[in-house]
Design a protein around this motif. Structure first.
Motif, PDB file in Angstrom:
ATOM      1  N   GLN A  95       0.882  -1.305   0.048  1.00 35.85           N
ATOM      2  CA  GLN A  95      -0.033   0.118  -0.082  1.00 35.85           C
ATOM      3  C   GLN A  95       0.848   1.197   0.079  1.00 35.85           C
ATOM      4  OE1 GLN A  95      -2.706  -0.629   3.444  1.00 35.85           O
ATOM      5  NE2 GLN A  95      -3.676  -1.966   2.413  1.00 35.85           N
ATOM      6  N   SER A  96       2.029   1.261   0.661  1.00 34.73           N
ATOM      7  CA  SER A  96       2.841   2.360   0.813  1.00 34.73           C
ATOM      8  C   SER A  96       3.364   2.778  -0.452  1.00 34.73           C
ATOM      9  CB  SER A  96       4.013   2.174   1.741  1.00 34.73           C
ATOM     10  OG  SER A  96       3.234   2.151   2.974  1.00 34.73           O
ATOM     11  N   LEU A  97       3.828   1.703  -1.050  1.00 36.45           N
ATOM     12  CA  LEU A  97       4.411   1.732  -2.460  1.00 36.45           C
ATOM     13  C   LEU A  97       3.368   2.459  -3.588  1.00 36.45           C
ATOM     14  CD1 LEU A  97       6.496  -1.483  -2.266  1.00 36.45           C
ATOM     15  CD2 LEU A  97       7.539   0.718  -2.675  1.00 36.45           C
ATOM     16  N   THR A  98       2.304   1.738  -3.299  1.00 39.40           N
ATOM     17  CA  THR A  98       1.279   2.246  -4.541  1.00 39.40           C
ATOM     18  C   THR A  98       1.092   3.584  -4.129  1.00 39.40           C
ATOM     19  OG1 THR A  98       0.389   0.041  -4.471  1.00 39.40           O
ATOM     20  CG2 THR A  98      -1.298   1.952  -5.135  1.00 39.40           C
ATOM     21  N   ALA A 100       2.897   5.959  -2.933  1.00 37.03           N
ATOM     22  CA  ALA A 100       3.992   6.717  -3.392  1.00 37.03           C
ATOM     23  C   ALA A 100       4.207   6.815  -5.075  1.00 37.03           C
ATOM     24  CB  ALA A 100       5.231   6.198  -3.010  1.00 37.03           C
ATOM     25  N   GLY A 101       3.060   5.978  -5.797  1.00 34.44           N
ATOM     26  CA  GLY A 101       2.925   6.107  -7.286  1.00 34.44           C
ATOM     27  C   GLY A 101       4.177   5.045  -7.922  1.00 34.44           C
ATOM     28  N   ILE A 102       4.578   4.119  -7.058  1.00 34.55           N
ATOM     29  CA  ILE A 102       5.404   3.135  -7.462  1.00 34.55           C
ATOM     30  C   ILE A 102       4.708   1.765  -7.903  1.00 34.55           C
ATOM     31  CG2 ILE A 102       7.423   1.768  -6.890  1.00 34.55           C
ATOM     32  CD1 ILE A 102       8.063   3.874  -4.830  1.00 34.55           C
ATOM     33  N   GLY A 103       4.744   1.365  -9.132  1.00 29.99           N
ATOM     34  CA  GLY A 103       4.092   0.213  -9.601  1.00 29.99           C
ATOM     35  C   GLY A 103       4.621  -0.981  -8.975  1.00 29.99           C
ATOM     36  N   ILE A 104       3.846  -1.982  -8.419  1.00 30.27           N
ATOM     37  CA  ILE A 104       3.987  -3.162  -7.917  1.00 30.27           C
ATOM     38  C   ILE A 104       3.103  -4.302  -8.358  1.00 30.27           C
ATOM     39  CG2 ILE A 104       4.734  -2.260  -5.761  1.00 30.27           C
ATOM     40  CD1 ILE A 104       1.930  -3.231  -4.767  1.00 30.27           C
ATOM     41  N   GLU A 105       3.891  -5.648  -8.228  1.00 27.19           N
ATOM     42  CA  GLU A 105       2.881  -6.863  -8.448  1.00 27.19           C
ATOM     43  C   GLU A 105       2.016  -7.247  -7.495  1.00 27.19           C
ATOM     44  OE1 GLU A 105       5.293 -10.041  -9.912  1.00 27.19           O
ATOM     45  OE2 GLU A 105       6.293  -8.791 -11.729  1.00 27.19           O
ATOM     46  N   PRO A 106       1.120  -8.058  -7.376  1.00 20.43           N
ATOM     47  CA  PRO A 106       0.469  -8.506  -6.095  1.00 20.43           C
ATOM     48  C   PRO A 106       1.549  -9.401  -5.487  1.00 20.43           C
ATOM     49  CG  PRO A 106      -0.834  -8.901  -8.383  1.00 20.43           C
ATOM     50  CD  PRO A 106       0.516  -8.576  -8.885  1.00 20.43           C
ATOM     51  N   ALA A 107       1.225  -9.246  -4.277  1.00 10.70           N
ATOM     52  CA  ALA A 107       1.861 -10.132  -3.121  1.00 10.70           C
ATOM     53  C   ALA A 107       1.983 -11.462  -3.597  1.00 10.70           C
ATOM     54  CB  ALA A 107       1.294  -9.734  -1.842  1.00 10.70           C
ATOM     55  N   ARG A 108       3.189 -12.125  -3.350  1.00  9.23           N
ATOM     56  CA  ARG A 108       3.125 -13.724  -3.675  1.00  9.23           C
ATOM     57  C   ARG A 108       3.504 -14.102  -2.352  1.00  9.23           C
ATOM     58  NH1 ARG A 108       6.264 -14.599  -9.449  1.00  9.23           N
ATOM     59  NH2 ARG A 108       4.850 -13.206 -10.580  1.00  9.23           N
ATOM     60  N   HIS A 109       3.095 -15.482  -2.064  1.00 12.01           N
ATOM     61  CA  HIS A 109       3.403 -15.979  -0.624  1.00 12.01           C
ATOM     62  C   HIS A 109       4.231 -17.403  -0.955  1.00 12.01           C
ATOM     63  CE1 HIS A 109       0.840 -13.117   1.195  1.00 12.01           C
ATOM     64  NE2 HIS A 109      -0.055 -13.345   0.266  1.00 12.01           N
ATOM     65  N   GLY A 172      15.907   6.033  -8.815  1.00 11.57           N
ATOM     66  CA  GLY A 172      14.589   5.467  -8.364  1.00 11.57           C
ATOM     67  C   GLY A 172      14.759   5.072  -7.133  1.00 11.57           C
ATOM     68  N   LEU A 173      15.883   4.787  -6.256  1.00 10.41           N
ATOM     69  CA  LEU A 173      16.031   4.242  -4.911  1.00 10.41           C
ATOM     70  C   LEU A 173      15.415   5.326  -3.893  1.00 10.41           C
ATOM     71  CD1 LEU A 173      19.094   2.153  -4.850  1.00 10.41           C
ATOM     72  CD2 LEU A 173      16.756   1.377  -4.979  1.00 10.41           C
ATOM     73  N   ASP A 174      15.711   6.850  -4.433  1.00 15.89           N
ATOM     74  CA  ASP A 174      15.293   7.749  -3.535  1.00 15.89           C
ATOM     75  C   ASP A 174      13.700   7.700  -3.097  1.00 15.89           C
ATOM     76  OD1 ASP A 174      15.008   8.312  -6.164  1.00 15.89           O
ATOM     77  OD2 ASP A 174      15.201  10.692  -5.837  1.00 15.89           O
ATOM     78  N   ARG A 175      12.894   7.095  -4.105  1.00 17.38           N
ATOM     79  CA  ARG A 175      11.428   7.162  -3.971  1.00 17.38           C
ATOM     80  C   ARG A 175      11.379   6.093  -3.183  1.00 17.38           C
ATOM     81  NH1 ARG A 175       8.544   6.313  -9.501  1.00 17.38           N
ATOM     82  NH2 ARG A 175       6.808   6.906  -8.251  1.00 17.38           N
ATOM     83  N   LEU A 176      12.100   4.856  -3.132  1.00 18.27           N
ATOM     84  CA  LEU A 176      11.728   3.714  -2.420  1.00 18.27           C
ATOM     85  C   LEU A 176      12.140   4.227  -1.027  1.00 18.27           C
ATOM     86  CD1 LEU A 176      13.067   0.673  -4.484  1.00 18.27           C
ATOM     87  CD2 LEU A 176      10.665   1.826  -4.371  1.00 18.27           C
TER      88      LEU A 176
END
Length: 219
Positions: A95-98, A100-109, A172-176
């Protein structure tokens, strides 16, 4: 650029996992036995466990859609090709990444059996577009006591922890850093170098087998 990031582990992508593991062992590190990921992932690893973090040596066993991003990175050369950031709650990190406008894949377990019981963890992959030249992810360990084992953290060369990471590209690491709240281990632009803490200063040139240099400083 110097950043501080909550690094869970560094992914050292290599074309020959056995050779990379042998190079670390020759340098006095304890390297865990090879562990294959799921058939869908098509990857395998060996790890150098440190205090609160670790170095993951990763290789491609079988080409699959899931490891396409890793294969594309490996085509650019071996070395530090991934950073995993520690998460205490993988859904919250996503949620925090989203936000911040950073694209992510769904969580994998994931899970796998070890001699010490089932190892379980969850990851969220970050869109490689956000961090060119790197595959970054958030990682939550559900069974850390079965991964950070006392025996695997004893290294003949006296290595204890990870102090800093130097990588050629930090775009891009500054955004992370902002998304994860900062804190942790220093990351800066450099030539592919890990600085470890240990019982005595040392220098290990593993560029031929692994694409990196390791400097150890007294803790």
């Amino acid at each position: 650029m110097m950043l501080t990031l909550p690094i869970d582990h560094v992914v050292l992508l290599v074309p020959d996992l056995a050779r990379a593991g042998a190079a670390f062992e020759s340098a006095g590190f304890h390297v865990t036995a090879k562990a294959s990921h799921s058939p869908a992932m098509g990857t395998a690893n060996r790890c150098v466990m440190l205090d609160g973090t670790y170095i993951e040596l990763m290789g491609i066993e079988t080409e699959t859609p899931a490891n396409l991003a890793w294969r594309r990175l490996l085509e650019k050369g071996q070395g530090i090709r991934g950073l995993a950031f520690r998460s205490e709650d993988i859904q919250s990190s996503g949620q925090s990444l989203t936000q911040a406008g950073i694209g992510i894949e769904p969580a994998r377990h994931f899970s796998r059996e070890t001699p010490y019981g089932e190892l379980r963890f969850s990851v969220v992959r970050i869109d490689p577009v956000a961090t060119p030249g790197l595959q970054c992810l958030a990682c939550q360990h559900h069974t850390p006591d079965r991964l950070w084992l006392a025996d695997s953290m004893r290294h003949g060369n006296g290595a204890t922890g990870l102090a800093s990471v130097d990588i050629p590209v930090v775009t891009g690491l500054d955004r992370l850093a902002a998304a994860f709240g900062g804190g942790g281990i220093a990351v800066s632009s450099g030539d592919g170098r890990l600085v470890l803490t240990g019982s005595a200063p040392a220098h290990y040139d593993l560029r031929d087998a692994c694409g990196i240099v390791i400097d150890m400083v007294s803790r």
